[in-house]
Design a protein around this motif. Structure first.
Motif, PDB file in Angstrom:
ATOM      1  N   VAL A  43      44.754  20.473  22.613  1.00 43.98           N
ATOM      2  CA  VAL A  43      43.726  21.097  21.599  1.00 43.98           C
ATOM      3  C   VAL A  43      42.443  20.225  21.354  1.00 43.98           C
ATOM      4  CG1 VAL A  43      43.156  22.187  19.352  1.00 43.98           C
ATOM      5  CG2 VAL A  43      45.249  22.580  20.555  1.00 43.98           C
ATOM      6  N   LYS A  44      41.393  20.685  21.809  1.00 46.50           N
ATOM      7  CA  LYS A  44      40.002  20.098  21.573  1.00 46.50           C
ATOM      8  C   LYS A  44      39.429  20.460  20.413  1.00 46.50           C
ATOM      9  CE  LYS A  44      39.178  18.919  26.431  1.00 46.50           C
ATOM     10  NZ  LYS A  44      38.009  19.177  27.520  1.00 46.50           N
ATOM     11  N   ASN A  45      39.089  19.590  19.356  1.00 49.71           N
ATOM     12  CA  ASN A  45      38.406  20.090  18.246  1.00 49.71           C
ATOM     13  C   ASN A  45      36.916  19.825  18.108  1.00 49.71           C
ATOM     14  OD1 ASN A  45      37.868  20.301  15.351  1.00 49.71           O
ATOM     15  ND2 ASN A  45      38.356  18.430  15.032  1.00 49.71           N
TER      16      ASN A  45
ATOM     17  N   THR B 296      43.170  29.029   6.968  1.00 48.87           N
ATOM     18  CA  THR B 296      42.218  29.319   7.932  1.00 48.87           C
ATOM     19  C   THR B 296      41.334  30.613   7.964  1.00 48.87           C
ATOM     20  OG1 THR B 296      43.536  30.236   9.684  1.00 48.87           O
ATOM     21  CG2 THR B 296      43.332  27.742   9.915  1.00 48.87           C
ATOM     22  N   LYS B 297      40.155  30.561   8.240  1.00 55.83           N
ATOM     23  CA  LYS B 297      39.214  31.567   8.266  1.00 55.83           C
ATOM     24  C   LYS B 297      38.780  31.726   9.713  1.00 55.83           C
ATOM     25  CE  LYS B 297      37.512  30.605   3.749  1.00 55.83           C
ATOM     26  NZ  LYS B 297      36.467  29.611   2.957  1.00 55.83           N
ATOM     27  N   ALA B 298      39.433  32.930  10.082  1.00 54.62           N
ATOM     28  CA  ALA B 298      39.710  32.980  11.839  1.00 54.62           C
ATOM     29  C   ALA B 298      38.072  33.562  12.118  1.00 54.62           C
ATOM     30  CB  ALA B 298      40.439  34.239  11.909  1.00 54.62           C
ATOM     31  N   TYR B 299      37.478  34.163  11.190  1.00 54.89           N
ATOM     32  CA  TYR B 299      36.041  34.426  11.630  1.00 54.89           C
ATOM     33  C   TYR B 299      35.204  33.322  11.741  1.00 54.89           C
ATOM     34  CZ  TYR B 299      35.032  34.226   6.595  1.00 54.89           C
ATOM     35  OH  TYR B 299      35.080  33.878   5.250  1.00 54.89           O
ATOM     36  N   GLU B 300      35.322  32.208  11.189  1.00 58.55           N
ATOM     37  CA  GLU B 300      34.634  31.176  11.465  1.00 58.55           C
ATOM     38  C   GLU B 300      34.883  30.369  12.495  1.00 58.55           C
ATOM     39  OE1 GLU B 300      34.735  29.345   7.636  1.00 58.55           O
ATOM     40  OE2 GLU B 300      33.449  30.702   6.719  1.00 58.55           O
ATOM     41  N   ILE B 301      35.978  30.752  13.151  1.00 58.00           N
ATOM     42  CA  ILE B 301      36.630  29.505  14.115  1.00 58.00           C
ATOM     43  C   ILE B 301      36.488  30.097  15.625  1.00 58.00           C
ATOM     44  CG2 ILE B 301      38.321  27.975  15.067  1.00 58.00           C
ATOM     45  CD1 ILE B 301      39.341  27.840  11.942  1.00 58.00           C
ATOM     46  N   LYS B 302      35.630  29.717  16.479  1.00 58.13           N
ATOM     47  CA  LYS B 302      35.628  30.119  17.781  1.00 58.13           C
ATOM     48  C   LYS B 302      36.937  29.725  18.635  1.00 58.13           C
ATOM     49  CE  LYS B 302      32.693  31.116  21.589  1.00 58.13           C
ATOM     50  NZ  LYS B 302      31.539  30.845  22.359  1.00 58.13           N
ATOM     51  N   VAL B 303      37.538  30.384  19.546  1.00 56.56           N
ATOM     52  CA  VAL B 303      38.529  29.824  20.078  1.00 56.56           C
ATOM     53  C   VAL B 303      38.357  30.150  21.556  1.00 56.56           C
ATOM     54  CG1 VAL B 303      41.163  30.014  20.591  1.00 56.56           C
ATOM     55  CG2 VAL B 303      40.449  30.582  18.563  1.00 56.56           C
ATOM     56  N   GLU B 304      38.430  29.114  22.646  1.00 60.20           N
ATOM     57  CA  GLU B 304      38.289  29.191  24.111  1.00 60.20           C
ATOM     58  C   GLU B 304      39.422  28.467  24.910  1.00 60.20           C
ATOM     59  OE1 GLU B 304      34.377  27.706  25.097  1.00 60.20           O
ATOM     60  OE2 GLU B 304      33.388  29.612  24.099  1.00 60.20           O
ATOM     61  N   THR B 305      39.750  28.996  25.853  1.00 62.22           N
ATOM     62  CA  THR B 305      40.825  28.576  26.559  1.00 62.22           C
ATOM     63  C   THR B 305      40.409  28.218  28.190  1.00 62.22           C
ATOM     64  OG1 THR B 305      42.594  29.637  25.017  1.00 62.22           O
ATOM     65  CG2 THR B 305      43.375  28.263  26.910  1.00 62.22           C
ATOM     66  N   TYR B 306      40.935  27.127  28.614  1.00 64.71           N
ATOM     67  CA  TYR B 306      40.801  26.989  29.977  1.00 64.71           C
ATOM     68  C   TYR B 306      41.659  26.026  30.507  1.00 64.71           C
ATOM     69  CZ  TYR B 306      38.592  25.611  34.483  1.00 64.71           C
ATOM     70  OH  TYR B 306      38.357  25.625  35.749  1.00 64.71           O
ATOM     71  N   ASN B 307      42.546  26.527  31.472  1.00 66.83           N
ATOM     72  CA  ASN B 307      43.590  25.742  31.974  1.00 66.83           C
ATOM     73  C   ASN B 307      44.650  25.458  31.066  1.00 66.83           C
ATOM     74  OD1 ASN B 307      42.992  25.989  34.736  1.00 66.83           O
ATOM     75  ND2 ASN B 307      41.789  24.199  34.547  1.00 66.83           N
ATOM     76  N   ASN B 308      45.002  26.372  29.951  1.00 65.15           N
ATOM     77  CA  ASN B 308      45.839  25.911  29.114  1.00 65.15           C
ATOM     78  C   ASN B 308      45.449  24.955  27.751  1.00 65.15           C
ATOM     79  OD1 ASN B 308      47.170  27.499  31.015  1.00 65.15           O
ATOM     80  ND2 ASN B 308      49.066  26.891  30.386  1.00 65.15           N
TER      81      ASN B 308
ATOM     82  N   ALA C 166      44.097  24.628  11.683  1.00 66.45           N
ATOM     83  CA  ALA C 166      43.672  25.292  12.994  1.00 66.45           C
ATOM     84  C   ALA C 166      44.138  24.712  14.144  1.00 66.45           C
ATOM     85  CB  ALA C 166      42.123  25.299  12.820  1.00 66.45           C
ATOM     86  N   ILE C 167      44.080  23.116  14.001  1.00 74.38           N
ATOM     87  CA  ILE C 167      44.595  22.507  15.185  1.00 74.38           C
ATOM     88  C   ILE C 167      46.307  22.331  15.204  1.00 74.38           C
ATOM     89  CG2 ILE C 167      44.944  20.060  15.883  1.00 74.38           C
ATOM     90  CD1 ILE C 167      42.214  19.402  14.882  1.00 74.38           C
ATOM     91  N   GLU C 168      46.985  22.711  14.105  1.00 74.33           N
ATOM     92  CA  GLU C 168      48.184  22.808  13.896  1.00 74.33           C
ATOM     93  C   GLU C 168      48.725  24.076  14.524  1.00 74.33           C
ATOM     94  OE1 GLU C 168      51.688  22.655  10.440  1.00 74.33           O
ATOM     95  OE2 GLU C 168      49.779  22.097  10.039  1.00 74.33           O
ATOM     96  N   LEU C 169      48.053  25.006  14.058  1.00 73.63           N
ATOM     97  CA  LEU C 169      48.376  26.332  14.472  1.00 73.63           C
ATOM     98  C   LEU C 169      48.310  26.533  15.896  1.00 73.63           C
ATOM     99  CD1 LEU C 169      46.863  28.495  11.551  1.00 73.63           C
ATOM    100  CD2 LEU C 169      49.414  28.074  12.271  1.00 73.63           C
ATOM    101  N   ALA C 170      47.290  26.060  16.728  1.00 69.92           N
ATOM    102  CA  ALA C 170      46.774  26.222  18.139  1.00 69.92           C
ATOM    103  C   ALA C 170      47.893  25.463  18.750  1.00 69.92           C
ATOM    104  CB  ALA C 170      45.378  25.588  18.487  1.00 69.92           C
TER     105      ALA C 170
END
Length: 104
Positions: free
Chosen positions: A97-99, A55-67, A84-88
């Motif tokens: 996880v929502k993709n 994964t290229k972390a700088y290209e993936i934005k991560v947001e979390t709401y209610n886990n 990325a989905i597997e890691l999350a």
């Protein structure tokens, strides 16, 4: 009890209840504890993405709401999306996880 004491007690109870309810979470807004939990999950997911060679972390934005973690951004391959989905999902506390990632 006199009338003043009853009125004062009722007013104090009302203020206390409003204060307690004001700290609780609603369907639209998180409480303080939930916000901190979500921030911790976001940080852990970002760290997992950063440490992974696929994964290229700088290209993936991560947001979390209610886990619930939402991943978005533009990535190079379906393999990167899947990883990325597997890691999350592997981060403790993540409910789902929502993709929303898109291939370049």
């Amino acid at each position: 009890m006199n009338k003043f004491s009853k009125s004062f007690s009722a007013a104090l109870l009302a203020i206390t209840l409003v204060s307690v309810v004001g700290c609780a979470s609603t369907s639209r807004q998180e409480g303080t504890g939930e916000y901190v939990d979500d921030a911790v999950i976001t940080t852990k997911v970002k760290a997992a993405l950063f440490d992974d060679p696929v994964t290229k972390a700088y290209e993936i934005k991560v947001e979390t709401y209610n886990n619930v973690v939402q991943l978005s951004g533009f990535v190079s391959s379906q393999n990167e999306v899947n990883r990325a989905i597997e890691l999350a999902r592997g981060v403790n506390g993540v409910k789902s996880v929502k993709n929303d990632m898109r291939l370049k």
